[in-house]
Design a protein around this motif. Sequence first.
Motif, PDB file in Angstrom:
ATOM      1  N   LEU A  12       0.807  -1.215   0.000  1.00  0.00           N
ATOM      2  CA  LEU A  12       0.000   0.000   0.000  1.00  0.00           C
ATOM      3  C   LEU A  12       0.845   1.272   0.000  1.00  0.00           C
ATOM      4  O   LEU A  12       0.298   2.366  -0.122  1.00  0.00           O
ATOM      5  CB  LEU A  12      -0.942   0.007   1.209  1.00  0.00           C
ATOM      6  N   GLY A  13       2.157   1.135   0.147  1.00  0.00           N
ATOM      7  CA  GLY A  13       3.014   2.314   0.109  1.00  0.00           C
ATOM      8  C   GLY A  13       4.204   2.194   1.043  1.00  0.00           C
ATOM      9  O   GLY A  13       4.361   1.202   1.765  1.00  0.00           O
ATOM     10  N   TRP A  14       5.054   3.206   1.023  1.00  0.00           N
ATOM     11  CA  TRP A  14       6.209   3.255   1.911  1.00  0.00           C
ATOM     12  C   TRP A  14       5.798   3.838   3.267  1.00  0.00           C
ATOM     13  O   TRP A  14       4.732   4.407   3.417  1.00  0.00           O
ATOM     14  CB  TRP A  14       7.327   4.117   1.295  1.00  0.00           C
ATOM     15  N   ALA A  15       6.680   3.675   4.262  1.00  0.00           N
ATOM     16  CA  ALA A  15       6.382   4.213   5.591  1.00  0.00           C
ATOM     17  C   ALA A  15       7.680   4.442   6.354  1.00  0.00           C
ATOM     18  O   ALA A  15       8.721   3.853   6.051  1.00  0.00           O
ATOM     19  CB  ALA A  15       5.482   3.255   6.370  1.00  0.00           C
ATOM     20  N   PHE A  16       7.630   5.319   7.324  1.00  0.00           N
ATOM     21  CA  PHE A  16       8.737   5.537   8.241  1.00  0.00           C
ATOM     22  C   PHE A  16       8.455   4.732   9.508  1.00  0.00           C
ATOM     23  O   PHE A  16       7.407   4.902  10.143  1.00  0.00           O
ATOM     24  CB  PHE A  16       8.866   7.018   8.601  1.00  0.00           C
ATOM     25  N   ILE A  17       9.384   3.860   9.883  1.00  0.00           N
ATOM     26  CA  ILE A  17       9.180   2.963  11.018  1.00  0.00           C
ATOM     27  C   ILE A  17      10.361   3.060  11.973  1.00  0.00           C
ATOM     28  O   ILE A  17      11.521   3.029  11.547  1.00  0.00           O
ATOM     29  CB  ILE A  17       8.990   1.510  10.548  1.00  0.00           C
ATOM     30  N   ALA A  18      10.073   3.166  13.263  1.00  0.00           N
ATOM     31  CA  ALA A  18      11.119   3.241  14.280  1.00  0.00           C
ATOM     32  C   ALA A  18      11.812   1.889  14.400  1.00  0.00           C
ATOM     33  O   ALA A  18      11.162   0.855  14.532  1.00  0.00           O
ATOM     34  CB  ALA A  18      10.519   3.647  15.624  1.00  0.00           C
ATOM     35  N   GLN A  19      13.137   1.904  14.356  1.00  0.00           N
ATOM     36  CA  GLN A  19      13.921   0.672  14.453  1.00  0.00           C
ATOM     37  C   GLN A  19      14.299   0.424  15.915  1.00  0.00           C
ATOM     38  O   GLN A  19      15.412   0.725  16.360  1.00  0.00           O
ATOM     39  CB  GLN A  19      15.171   0.785  13.572  1.00  0.00           C
ATOM     40  N   ASN A  20      13.364  -0.130  16.652  1.00  0.00           N
ATOM     41  CA  ASN A  20      13.559  -0.308  18.092  1.00  0.00           C
ATOM     42  C   ASN A  20      13.887  -1.736  18.482  1.00  0.00           C
ATOM     43  O   ASN A  20      13.769  -2.112  19.646  1.00  0.00           O
ATOM     44  CB  ASN A  20      12.301   0.151  18.832  1.00  0.00           C
ATOM     45  N   GLY A  21      14.282  -2.542  17.499  1.00  0.00           N
ATOM     46  CA  GLY A  21      14.622  -3.933  17.790  1.00  0.00           C
ATOM     47  C   GLY A  21      13.516  -4.906  17.478  1.00  0.00           C
ATOM     48  O   GLY A  21      13.714  -6.113  17.543  1.00  0.00           O
ATOM     49  N   THR A  22      12.332  -4.393  17.129  1.00  0.00           N
ATOM     50  CA  THR A  22      11.238  -5.273  16.742  1.00  0.00           C
ATOM     51  C   THR A  22      11.553  -5.897  15.385  1.00  0.00           C
ATOM     52  O   THR A  22      11.889  -5.178  14.447  1.00  0.00           O
ATOM     53  CB  THR A  22       9.916  -4.484  16.634  1.00  0.00           C
ATOM     54  N   PRO A  23      11.508  -7.219  15.257  1.00  0.00           N
ATOM     55  CA  PRO A  23      11.841  -7.876  13.980  1.00  0.00           C
ATOM     56  C   PRO A  23      10.959  -7.356  12.845  1.00  0.00           C
ATOM     57  O   PRO A  23       9.750  -7.195  13.002  1.00  0.00           O
ATOM     58  CB  PRO A  23      11.563  -9.360  14.260  1.00  0.00           C
ATOM     59  N   MET A  24      11.599  -7.107  11.703  1.00  0.00           N
ATOM     60  CA  MET A  24      10.851  -6.655  10.532  1.00  0.00           C
ATOM     61  C   MET A  24      10.164  -7.847   9.879  1.00  0.00           C
ATOM     62  O   MET A  24      10.684  -8.956   9.864  1.00  0.00           O
ATOM     63  CB  MET A  24      11.803  -5.991   9.533  1.00  0.00           C
ATOM     64  N   MET A  25       8.994  -7.602   9.331  1.00  0.00           N
ATOM     65  CA  MET A  25       8.252  -8.657   8.654  1.00  0.00           C
ATOM     66  C   MET A  25       8.938  -9.023   7.348  1.00  0.00           C
ATOM     67  O   MET A  25       9.644  -8.214   6.729  1.00  0.00           O
ATOM     68  CB  MET A  25       6.816  -8.198   8.378  1.00  0.00           C
ATOM     69  N   SER A  26       8.732 -10.268   6.922  1.00  0.00           N
ATOM     70  CA  SER A  26       9.286 -10.730   5.652  1.00  0.00           C
ATOM     71  C   SER A  26       8.689  -9.930   4.503  1.00  0.00           C
ATOM     72  O   SER A  26       7.494  -9.623   4.505  1.00  0.00           O
ATOM     73  CB  SER A  26       8.979 -12.217   5.476  1.00  0.00           C
ATOM     74  N   GLY A  27       9.520  -9.599   3.534  1.00  0.00           N
ATOM     75  CA  GLY A  27       9.045  -8.854   2.372  1.00  0.00           C
ATOM     76  C   GLY A  27       9.277  -7.368   2.455  1.00  0.00           C
ATOM     77  O   GLY A  27       8.918  -6.630   1.545  1.00  0.00           O
ATOM     78  N   LEU A  28       9.909  -6.899   3.551  1.00  0.00           N
ATOM     79  CA  LEU A  28      10.179  -5.471   3.722  1.00  0.00           C
ATOM     80  C   LEU A  28      11.662  -5.175   3.521  1.00  0.00           C
ATOM     81  O   LEU A  28      12.528  -6.028   3.721  1.00  0.00           O
ATOM     82  CB  LEU A  28       9.756  -5.016   5.124  1.00  0.00           C
ATOM     83  N   LYS A  29      11.942  -3.951   3.124  1.00  0.00           N
ATOM     84  CA  LYS A  29      13.329  -3.521   2.924  1.00  0.00           C
ATOM     85  C   LYS A  29      13.517  -2.123   3.486  1.00  0.00           C
ATOM     86  O   LYS A  29      12.684  -1.240   3.267  1.00  0.00           O
ATOM     87  CB  LYS A  29      13.688  -3.528   1.430  1.00  0.00           C
TER      88      LYS A  29
END
Length: 293
Positions: free
Chosen positions: A234-251
């Motif tokens: 649905l689009g790009w987003a700004f996400i805080a990198q706080n140690g939460t594992p990223m979902m598969s399919g994201l870059k």
Amino acid sequence: MTLAQLNYFVKVAENGHLTQTAKELLIAQPSLTQAIRKLEEELGFLLFEKKGRALFLTKEGKEFLPYAKEVVEASKKAEQTKKHIYQRYTGNIRFAYTRPMPPNYIPNLLREFFKTNKKINIESYSAATAVILNDLKEDKIDFGFCSGGKEDPEIQMIPLMEYPIKLVVNQKDPLCENKQLYPSDLMREPGISYTEGSAMDREIQRFFKEQGITPDIHYRTSSEEIQNFVVCGLGWAFIAQNGTPMMSGLKIIEMSEMRLKRVTYLAMRKDRELSKNAQKFLNFVLSYNEKFL
């Protein structure tokens, strides 16, 4: 004239309907009608006039309403103060926290705290920063783990941790094809942001303003759901990198102009004396952050 009668009057005035108000107050409509009539008898004037099924305030009712609201609000504040005093007396601790927090931060914090404070009871819940700050001001909680809100002279904000905010896209997003990405490139694709007015949304809007861009924000959602939205394309987003594992399919895409950070604070009232147990918790949180983070 009783507090219950004034509360009924205020509720009916806000709804303009007896049946709806009775349902909200969980009382029988005849009992509500009788309470309003008895109040009118004691006051010596009518508060409402009926037009069809709707109720409208009379001239006298409109004049009396602000004073009734003042009494009802004062009663609510008294009840909140009573609860706060009781919590201090019993030593219970209540706090709220925002999502996302670093993985297992709250459970690990409590586990370590209970090792030496087994007899202290703690209640907690998650909420948005604005809700947490409001709950602090209303004495519903002792502490809040949250982002920075609007500066408030009643609230003390103690920085605990900070982590970078990165641009995240679906791996199939055309933005991945760029060797070097610039803020203006965000104008080509739709974006996803957070609830309007939230701490993260304000930080992102500030970045857009600094860069002189106005991207197309197609969707807004909570921090818990935003990765799902990006995965679905649905689009790009700004996400805080706080140690939460990223979902598969994201870059994650690096952008030199991106220097955004999310800060988590420990928020508390400046004018409230803490119970001995709450003071222990405060001291522990500050030492825990130095030791474990």
